[in-house]
Design an enzyme around this catalytic site. Sequence first.
Site, mmCIF file in Angstrom:
data_model
loop_
_atom_site.group_PDB
_atom_site.id
_atom_site.type_symbol
_atom_site.label_atom_id
_atom_site.label_comp_id
_atom_site.label_asym_id
_atom_site.label_seq_id
_atom_site.Cartn_x
_atom_site.Cartn_y
_atom_site.Cartn_z
ATOM 1 N N ARG B 104 0.807 -1.232 0.000
ATOM 2 C CA ARG B 104 0.000 0.000 0.000
ATOM 3 C C ARG B 104 0.835 1.274 0.000
ATOM 4 O O ARG B 104 0.402 2.326 0.470
ATOM 5 C CB ARG B 104 -0.962 0.021 1.182
ATOM 6 N N LYS B 126 2.742 11.355 -12.293
ATOM 7 C CA LYS B 126 1.998 10.296 -12.976
ATOM 8 C C LYS B 126 2.835 9.020 -12.966
ATOM 9 O O LYS B 126 4.012 9.042 -13.286
ATOM 10 C CB LYS B 126 1.707 10.689 -14.420
ATOM 11 N N GLU B 168 9.460 16.871 -25.865
ATOM 12 C CA GLU B 168 8.728 17.472 -24.742
ATOM 13 C C GLU B 168 9.214 18.888 -24.447
ATOM 14 O O GLU B 168 8.430 19.759 -24.065
ATOM 15 C CB GLU B 168 8.839 16.596 -23.488
ATOM 16 N N LYS B 199 6.563 22.532 -16.786
ATOM 17 C CA LYS B 199 5.702 21.425 -16.393
ATOM 18 C C LYS B 199 5.245 21.556 -14.945
ATOM 19 O O LYS B 199 4.070 21.355 -14.622
ATOM 20 C CB LYS B 199 6.412 20.081 -16.600
ATOM 21 N N GLU B 209 -5.323 16.776 -13.164
ATOM 22 C CA GLU B 209 -5.731 16.907 -14.558
ATOM 23 C C GLU B 209 -7.218 17.128 -14.749
ATOM 24 O O GLU B 209 -7.865 16.419 -15.505
ATOM 25 C CB GLU B 209 -5.282 15.658 -15.343
ATOM 26 N N ARG B 213 -3.929 21.192 -16.563
ATOM 27 C CA ARG B 213 -2.897 20.191 -16.866
ATOM 28 C C ARG B 213 -3.065 19.570 -18.249
ATOM 29 O O ARG B 213 -2.118 19.076 -18.838
ATOM 30 C CB ARG B 213 -2.899 19.091 -15.797
ATOM 31 N N ASN B 217 -0.991 17.922 -22.826
ATOM 32 C CA ASN B 217 -1.302 16.897 -23.821
ATOM 33 C C ASN B 217 -1.194 17.404 -25.253
ATOM 34 O O ASN B 217 -1.513 16.672 -26.189
ATOM 35 C CB ASN B 217 -2.717 16.352 -23.587
ATOM 36 N N HIS B 220 -0.100 15.148 -27.919
ATOM 37 C CA HIS B 220 -0.169 13.797 -27.360
ATOM 38 C C HIS B 220 -1.446 13.047 -27.713
ATOM 39 O O HIS B 220 -1.491 11.832 -27.599
ATOM 40 C CB HIS B 220 -0.016 13.841 -25.837
ATOM 41 N N HIS B 224 0.004 9.882 -28.758
ATOM 42 C CA HIS B 224 -0.210 8.653 -27.980
ATOM 43 C C HIS B 224 -0.793 7.541 -28.842
ATOM 44 O O HIS B 224 -0.414 6.386 -28.721
ATOM 45 C CB HIS B 224 -1.182 8.926 -26.833
ATOM 46 N N HIS B 239 8.402 7.502 -28.182
ATOM 47 C CA HIS B 239 7.411 8.452 -27.690
ATOM 48 C C HIS B 239 7.603 9.840 -28.316
ATOM 49 O O HIS B 239 6.656 10.425 -28.850
ATOM 50 C CB HIS B 239 7.524 8.539 -26.168
#
Lengths: 336, 336
Positions: B104, B126, B168, B199, B209, B213, B217, B220, B224, B239
């Site tokens: 946990r 993330k 990026e 960022k 997000e 935020r 993207n 992306h 993506h 990427h």
Amino acid sequence: MTQVLFKEQAWRFLNDLLQGQKAIILCDSNTKQCLEYFYAACPSAKQFPVIEMSAGELQKNLKTCEMVWYQLTEHGADRNTVLLNVGGGVVTDLGGFIASTYMRGIRFVHVPTSLLGMVDAAIGGKTGVDFGGLKNMVGLFARPEAVIVDSNFLKTLPSKQYRNGLAEVLKHAFISDPELLAMMEENEDELISRSIQVKMDVVERDEFESGERKKLNFGHTIGHAIESYFLDGEKDVLHGEAVAAGMIMESFLSNQIAGLSKEELASIVEVIDSVFSRIELSGDDWKAIKKLMLFDKKNSNGSVRFVLLKSIGHAVTDQAVTEHLLDEAFHFYTGS
Amino acid sequence: MTQVLFKEQAWRFLNDLLQGQKAIILCDSNTKQCLEYFYAACPSAKQFPVIEMSAGELQKNLKTCEMVWYQLTEHGADRNTVLLNVGGGVVTDLGGFIASTYMRGIRFVHVPTSLLGMVDAAIGGKTGVDFGGLKNMVGLFARPEAVIVDSNFLKTLPSKQYRNGLAEVLKHAFISDPELLAMMEENEDELISRSIQVKMDVVERDEFESGERKKLNFGHTIGHAIESYFLDGEKDVLHGEAVAAGMIMESFLSNQIAGLSKEELASIVEVIDSVFSRIELSGDDWKAIKKLMLFDKKNSNGSVRFVLLKSIGHAVTDQAVTEHLLDEAFHFYTGS
């Protein structure tokens, strides 16, 4: 804190929440029979897809998670979808983990259908699955939107499963609220809500288990190890049965080093024995169980610490116990 | 917010943190060569066990997680153990997820060794792994104790991998800080720290997000989908390469509907083309890529929303785009 809601009020809340909402139901091969009552109580849920997992603690693993994550994508679940976990502790533990990790977290609601789920598993934000033969090794803390508690689900619960939950009610009585013991034969709804209150009070003071929350582990240090030990064997030992055994042994330890009186020890043992049969344990079983205790995630830096009782209703944490005393507790339990 | 620390100050912090601490290092088959510099900069880390995963985005999956969780138990990692993720975006994404779900949640520190890791993956909390052919489908938001940034790791980085990170940096320039473009050939440390700042500013305003935020993207949504499409095929698309393609197409869309001038579009395309070759895409590829876009976890309720530029340095979110226009962007990119 998470909202825990009861009966009519709970169903009104859930019905409202689901208006215009995309949701998916998770249940297991046993709890799908609960869906009939669930739909009657919450008609707006009828329209949602159902994902069904196989029942049992052995299914609380990553393979089941992969199946459920996959089905969520198949059903087109997105970040706004709500997961409704309808079932016992296995479904709510696993479903909470699934939801908190699907697309970095979607909302979820627990609808516990077993006594264990209502008074323990669905309360307090612990989620997770078993891994490598160890209980709840992979998981996280995450809060459900709400927990929907309705004792009507218990009408069809097998008595063995009902006892499974009673072990946690007894634990709540021993660590904090002895009056629960007097209610066991009487008002079920009050027994449940009062038992939930004990757990919520503790969790509220210490959500991430840095101190106070450890008290909830009374009976569980030994109990978890017993449960893990039998997890993939032939003998079918439920969580509550293992915890009942753990509470007897840890009450013995409490009498030896934490101030629990002989009379209180006797009365604890009597109450537990009136609900649970003893588990047969050999010397070899015990050796393996001790080894597993060292791997319990609450045991930091290789030493085992216990929650013990200084009296009924008062628990103390971080009690060191020698291996010799631990063996004596085993003999006390088995009468050997 | 998470502490992002640079060079000497970073290593001092980490060395101090690890005094008397139990820790385990996660790296991959490429980044293990970074351990030599890592040990030199942080001598107290030499004593810790190393878990090595295979390199590459294809390894960012649950099977690798199971291997790492298992090795953590084998090394006796407990709740007080710290996981040190030494590697590129794959190691930090996966390692952050591993740590946040082991027992946990245990503490973790990111030590990014690639430009992409430093300016993007390790920043913003993330974590996650790919699942069912979809990027980062299983994961969660979790903050590292610290991010240790040292551009010395980049000296041995292959140029293809360096470009992977430049995508990026370019994105941060286009959505918020055009002055980054002028720094590309100059001071690398300042390029990195300023790109990180873009960022961090965005993430600080919207950690989970729900709005702002989303600007990150840019490029992306299409990027993506391109990356997912090529994930298990023969063509090796990184990427950054996929995002570069996405930024060209989404800049075209920005010019069509969001107010980006023709001149700005041309200058964006020129900068991107100076760093990246175009990816060859057939009409069939494009059909499949469009389908994947609908499954991107940022696309709620089945509709695709884009982040577009109204000018260089200013992004707008939640822009609806017709399929016809999307196809035109594809033709703009491929020149077909």
